[in-house]
Scaffold this motif. Structure first.
Motif, mmCIF file in Angstrom:
data_model
loop_
_atom_site.group_PDB
_atom_site.id
_atom_site.type_symbol
_atom_site.label_atom_id
_atom_site.label_comp_id
_atom_site.label_asym_id
_atom_site.label_seq_id
_atom_site.Cartn_x
_atom_site.Cartn_y
_atom_site.Cartn_z
ATOM 1 N N CYS A 174 5.026 -16.811 -14.233
ATOM 2 C CA CYS A 174 4.676 -15.947 -13.096
ATOM 3 C C CYS A 174 4.699 -16.805 -11.835
ATOM 4 O O CYS A 174 4.529 -18.029 -11.905
ATOM 5 N N VAL A 175 4.872 -16.156 -10.694
ATOM 6 C CA VAL A 175 4.798 -16.873 -9.422
ATOM 7 C C VAL A 175 4.012 -16.002 -8.439
ATOM 8 O O VAL A 175 3.845 -14.808 -8.664
ATOM 9 N N THR A 176 3.535 -16.616 -7.376
ATOM 10 C CA THR A 176 2.907 -15.829 -6.305
ATOM 11 C C THR A 176 3.603 -16.165 -4.989
ATOM 12 O O THR A 176 4.471 -17.049 -4.941
ATOM 13 N N SER A 177 3.141 -15.514 -3.928
ATOM 14 C CA SER A 177 3.747 -15.746 -2.612
ATOM 15 C C SER A 177 3.532 -17.176 -2.130
ATOM 16 O O SER A 177 4.190 -17.613 -1.199
ATOM 17 N N SER A 178 2.590 -17.894 -2.757
ATOM 18 C CA SER A 178 2.353 -19.263 -2.272
ATOM 19 C C SER A 178 3.120 -20.319 -3.065
ATOM 20 O O SER A 178 3.059 -21.494 -2.736
ATOM 21 N N ASN A 179 3.839 -19.916 -4.121
ATOM 22 C CA ASN A 179 4.514 -20.959 -4.911
ATOM 23 C C ASN A 179 5.883 -20.549 -5.480
ATOM 24 O O ASN A 179 6.460 -21.285 -6.267
ATOM 25 N N TYR A 180 6.395 -19.367 -5.114
ATOM 26 C CA TYR A 180 7.635 -18.889 -5.746
ATOM 27 C C TYR A 180 8.811 -19.827 -5.516
ATOM 28 O O TYR A 180 9.631 -20.038 -6.423
ATOM 29 N N LEU A 181 8.886 -20.439 -4.318
ATOM 30 C CA LEU A 181 10.025 -21.321 -4.036
ATOM 31 C C LEU A 181 9.963 -22.567 -4.911
ATOM 32 O O LEU A 181 10.928 -22.934 -5.585
ATOM 33 N N LYS A 182 8.782 -23.182 -4.935
ATOM 34 C CA LYS A 182 8.606 -24.422 -5.699
ATOM 35 C C LYS A 182 8.846 -24.183 -7.196
ATOM 36 O O LYS A 182 9.579 -24.919 -7.855
ATOM 37 N N ILE A 183 8.238 -23.135 -7.728
ATOM 38 C CA ILE A 183 8.348 -22.894 -9.174
ATOM 39 C C ILE A 183 9.791 -22.558 -9.553
ATOM 40 O O ILE A 183 10.344 -23.131 -10.500
ATOM 41 N N CYS A 184 10.407 -21.664 -8.806
ATOM 42 C CA CYS A 184 11.771 -21.254 -9.174
ATOM 43 C C CYS A 184 12.749 -22.419 -9.059
ATOM 44 O O CYS A 184 13.661 -22.559 -9.867
ATOM 45 N N GLU A 185 12.547 -23.256 -8.078
ATOM 46 C CA GLU A 185 13.431 -24.413 -7.916
ATOM 47 C C GLU A 185 13.287 -25.363 -9.107
ATOM 48 O O GLU A 185 14.256 -25.951 -9.577
ATOM 49 N N ASN A 186 12.070 -25.492 -9.619
ATOM 50 C CA ASN A 186 11.821 -26.461 -10.696
ATOM 51 C C ASN A 186 12.065 -25.934 -12.107
ATOM 52 O O ASN A 186 11.965 -26.694 -13.070
ATOM 53 N N LEU A 187 12.361 -24.658 -12.238
ATOM 54 C CA LEU A 187 12.629 -24.121 -13.583
ATOM 55 C C LEU A 187 13.905 -24.756 -14.144
ATOM 56 O O LEU A 187 14.822 -25.061 -13.378
ATOM 57 N N PRO A 188 13.975 -24.964 -15.465
ATOM 58 C CA PRO A 188 15.189 -25.585 -16.014
ATOM 59 C C PRO A 188 16.414 -24.666 -15.887
ATOM 60 O O PRO A 188 16.274 -23.442 -15.824
ATOM 61 N N GLY A 189 17.594 -25.279 -15.829
ATOM 62 C CA GLY A 189 18.841 -24.507 -15.828
ATOM 63 C C GLY A 189 19.343 -24.188 -14.439
ATOM 64 O O GLY A 189 18.659 -24.410 -13.436
ATOM 65 N N ASP A 190 20.577 -23.633 -14.397
ATOM 66 C CA ASP A 190 21.178 -23.326 -13.096
ATOM 67 C C ASP A 190 21.229 -21.826 -12.822
ATOM 68 O O ASP A 190 21.926 -21.352 -11.938
ATOM 69 N N LYS A 191 20.446 -21.081 -13.633
ATOM 70 C CA LYS A 191 20.398 -19.626 -13.458
ATOM 71 C C LYS A 191 18.956 -19.184 -13.636
ATOM 72 O O LYS A 191 18.194 -19.830 -14.380
ATOM 73 N N LEU A 192 18.624 -18.057 -13.038
ATOM 74 C CA LEU A 192 17.239 -17.604 -13.104
ATOM 75 C C LEU A 192 17.206 -16.095 -12.872
ATOM 76 O O LEU A 192 17.950 -15.579 -12.031
ATOM 77 N N LEU A 208 17.993 -21.173 -2.609
ATOM 78 C CA LEU A 208 18.503 -21.977 -3.736
ATOM 79 C C LEU A 208 20.032 -21.981 -3.803
ATOM 80 O O LEU A 208 20.605 -22.417 -4.808
ATOM 81 N N GLN A 209 20.643 -21.490 -2.716
ATOM 82 C CA GLN A 209 22.113 -21.425 -2.680
ATOM 83 C C GLN A 209 22.731 -22.792 -3.008
ATOM 84 O O GLN A 209 22.289 -23.813 -2.469
ATOM 85 N N GLY A 210 23.705 -22.786 -3.923
ATOM 86 C CA GLY A 210 24.347 -24.049 -4.288
ATOM 87 C C GLY A 210 23.605 -24.800 -5.390
ATOM 88 O O GLY A 210 24.125 -25.729 -5.991
ATOM 89 N N LYS A 211 22.350 -24.403 -5.645
ATOM 90 C CA LYS A 211 21.566 -25.087 -6.690
ATOM 91 C C LYS A 211 21.400 -24.203 -7.917
ATOM 92 O O LYS A 211 21.444 -24.664 -9.045
ATOM 93 N N LYS A 212 21.148 -22.916 -7.679
ATOM 94 C CA LYS A 212 20.857 -22.008 -8.776
ATOM 95 C C LYS A 212 21.357 -20.609 -8.449
ATOM 96 O O LYS A 212 21.254 -20.183 -7.297
ATOM 97 N N GLU A 213 21.820 -19.940 -9.491
ATOM 98 C CA GLU A 213 22.147 -18.522 -9.296
ATOM 99 C C GLU A 213 20.878 -17.713 -9.584
ATOM 100 O O GLU A 213 20.222 -17.944 -10.616
ATOM 101 N N VAL A 214 20.528 -16.803 -8.687
ATOM 102 C CA VAL A 214 19.309 -16.014 -8.895
ATOM 103 C C VAL A 214 19.691 -14.547 -9.111
ATOM 104 O O VAL A 214 20.279 -13.908 -8.230
ATOM 105 N N ILE A 215 19.364 -14.036 -10.302
ATOM 106 C CA ILE A 215 19.637 -12.626 -10.612
ATOM 107 C C ILE A 215 18.385 -11.848 -10.225
ATOM 108 O O ILE A 215 17.283 -12.189 -10.663
ATOM 109 N N ILE A 216 18.568 -10.821 -9.394
ATOM 110 C CA ILE A 216 17.367 -10.149 -8.876
ATOM 111 C C ILE A 216 17.256 -8.704 -9.340
ATOM 112 O O ILE A 216 18.193 -8.131 -9.889
ATOM 113 N N TYR A 217 16.119 -8.115 -9.085
ATOM 114 C CA TYR A 217 15.813 -6.741 -9.466
ATOM 115 C C TYR A 217 15.657 -5.927 -8.172
ATOM 116 O O TYR A 217 15.802 -6.477 -7.077
ATOM 117 N N ASP A 218 15.345 -4.606 -8.280
ATOM 118 C CA ASP A 218 15.333 -3.865 -7.008
ATOM 119 C C ASP A 218 13.975 -3.279 -6.608
ATOM 120 O O ASP A 218 13.910 -2.282 -5.916
#
Ligand code: 13P
Ligand code: SF4
Length: 362
Positions: A174-192, A208-218
């Motif tokens: 899980c992430v919150t508004s105070s840590n979503y960038l840090k946590i998502c950047e540190n997750l393993p792999g190049d996709k999320l 995270l452009q160039g570092k990770k592909e982020v699949i999002i929801y709506d």
């Protein structure tokens, strides 16, 4: 001809507080006006009418050893009248987890009270307004997450904390508004996979452009979705024409074009602290692009004369809770006011929250 007028619904009944002497009520009303610090909106006379509620709630909290936590978007009578702690969702989750008291009353929306229960399953967690939901948490189900996992096997899934316990049980972290960038950047792999907030997801995609592909929801927050970059830009231009040095602070649930126009992006607590800091440093013109409770807290907690310019959208879910609801939940909670969750859901959801704490504190 007589006409039956509709009676305003009050699902929790009419709660009548204890009777106090005029002296005690006036003393409490004075305390309330001093802590709320909005004498025009929260007048002494108005505070006298709510004083019996805050007095009885504070007595019951002491007698029953209850820890009352409230999100910053709750109304000032709750925030300053009865809460033991007020903050953003990350800090409040930690406080609920670490509280010594065996009873927690969470004055907020449902997903936050559920989070407290997941983190402290043996405690009694009271949620005074059972109907207080959240457009983000309602935008996605556990089945939606299972479908995404099937479509993208092996890709780590992160969810915003504004989700149900069942959704948390399906994700890796899980992430919150105070840590979503840090946590998502540190997750393993190049996709999320990131669910459910599409705006926060887009912010992640950009960051995270160039570092990770982020699949999002709506999913989206119905409050923060109302702001547009175009509007913010026109406010900034008007301010600049008037010679005003406007500081724009916004919550990451806002659209990417709003965030681009912002000087500071942060959780509700960060926005409050930063507004106060800016005021101290002489930047007195602040635009808060978020829910109105944030401005209420800034006004109450700064000594500096701040000009908080115009933007305020109210979250109808957060503002559902009344002092009456809190009083009722403390006196004799209804079954809907007690958070109960499936044991297996708690275990799985706890692991994604524990992962959040681990990553956030790396
Ligand atoms: P914070 O964690 O920033 O308080 O956000 C929670 C929320 O629901 C904002 O709309
Ligand atoms: Fe949910 Fe938005 Fe309300 Fe926060 S402000 S509780 S995200 S609807």
């Amino acid at each position: 001809m007589s006409m039956d007028l509709p009676v305003a619904p009050n699902p929790r009944g009419n709660v009548i507080p204890k009777v106090y002497s005029e002296y005690v009520i006036e003393k409490e009303a004075l305390r309330l006006t001093e802590v709320i610090k909005q004498p025009k909106r929260w007048t002494f006379e108005h505070c006298k009418t709510i004083a019996p509620y805050t007095l009885e709630i504070n007595e019951l909290k002491k007698d029953k050893d209850v820890y009352l936590i409230a999100h910053s978007y709750q109304t000032p009578d709750i925030v300053y009248g009865v809460a033991d702690e007020v903050s953003d969702s990350y800090s409040l989750s930690k406080s609920a987890r670490d509280a010594e008291q065996q009873i927690i009353l969470f004055s907020s929306v449902r997903f936050m009270a559920e989070t407290a229960k997941i983190l402290s399953p043996s405690k009694l967690v009271l949620h005074p307004s059972p109907e207080a939901g959240c457009s983000l948490s309602e935008s996605i189900t556990a089945q939606d997450v299972r479908d995404l996992k099937e479509k993208y096997p092996g890709v780590p899934v992160a969810c915003y904390i504004n989700t149900t316990a069942e959704v948390k049980a399906e994700v890796d972290v899980c992430v919150t508004s105070s840590n979503y960038l840090k946590i998502c950047e540190n997750l393993p792999g190049d996709k999320l996979i990131f669910v459910p907030d599409r705006f926060m997801g887009e912010h992640l995609q950009n960051s995270l452009q160039g570092k990770k592909e982020v699949i999002i929801y709506d999913g989206e927050c119905e409050v923060h979705a109302l702001f547009t970059g175009e509007k913010v830009l026109s406010w900034k231009e008007r301010a600049s024409e008037a010679g005003i040095n406007l500081q724009v602070l916004s919550h990451p649930e806002c659209a990417a074009d709003v965030l681009e126009e912002s000087d500071i992006i942060g959780s509700s607590e960060v926005l409050i602290k930063e507004s106060i800091r800016l005021g101290k440093e002489g930047f007195n013109n602040i635009m808060l692009i978020t829910e109105c409770g944030t401005a209420d807290r800034v006004m109450a907690e700064t000594k500096d004369e701040l000009n908080i310019i115009g933007t305020c959208v109210m979250c109808r879910h957060m503002k559902t809770t009344l002092l009456e609801d809190i009083l009722q939940a403390l006196r004799e909670p209804s079954s809907e006011q007690i958070i109960e969750l499936d044991k297996e859901v708690i275990e799985k959801a706890k692991s994604s929250l524990d992962e959040m704490f681990r990553y956030a504190e790396l």
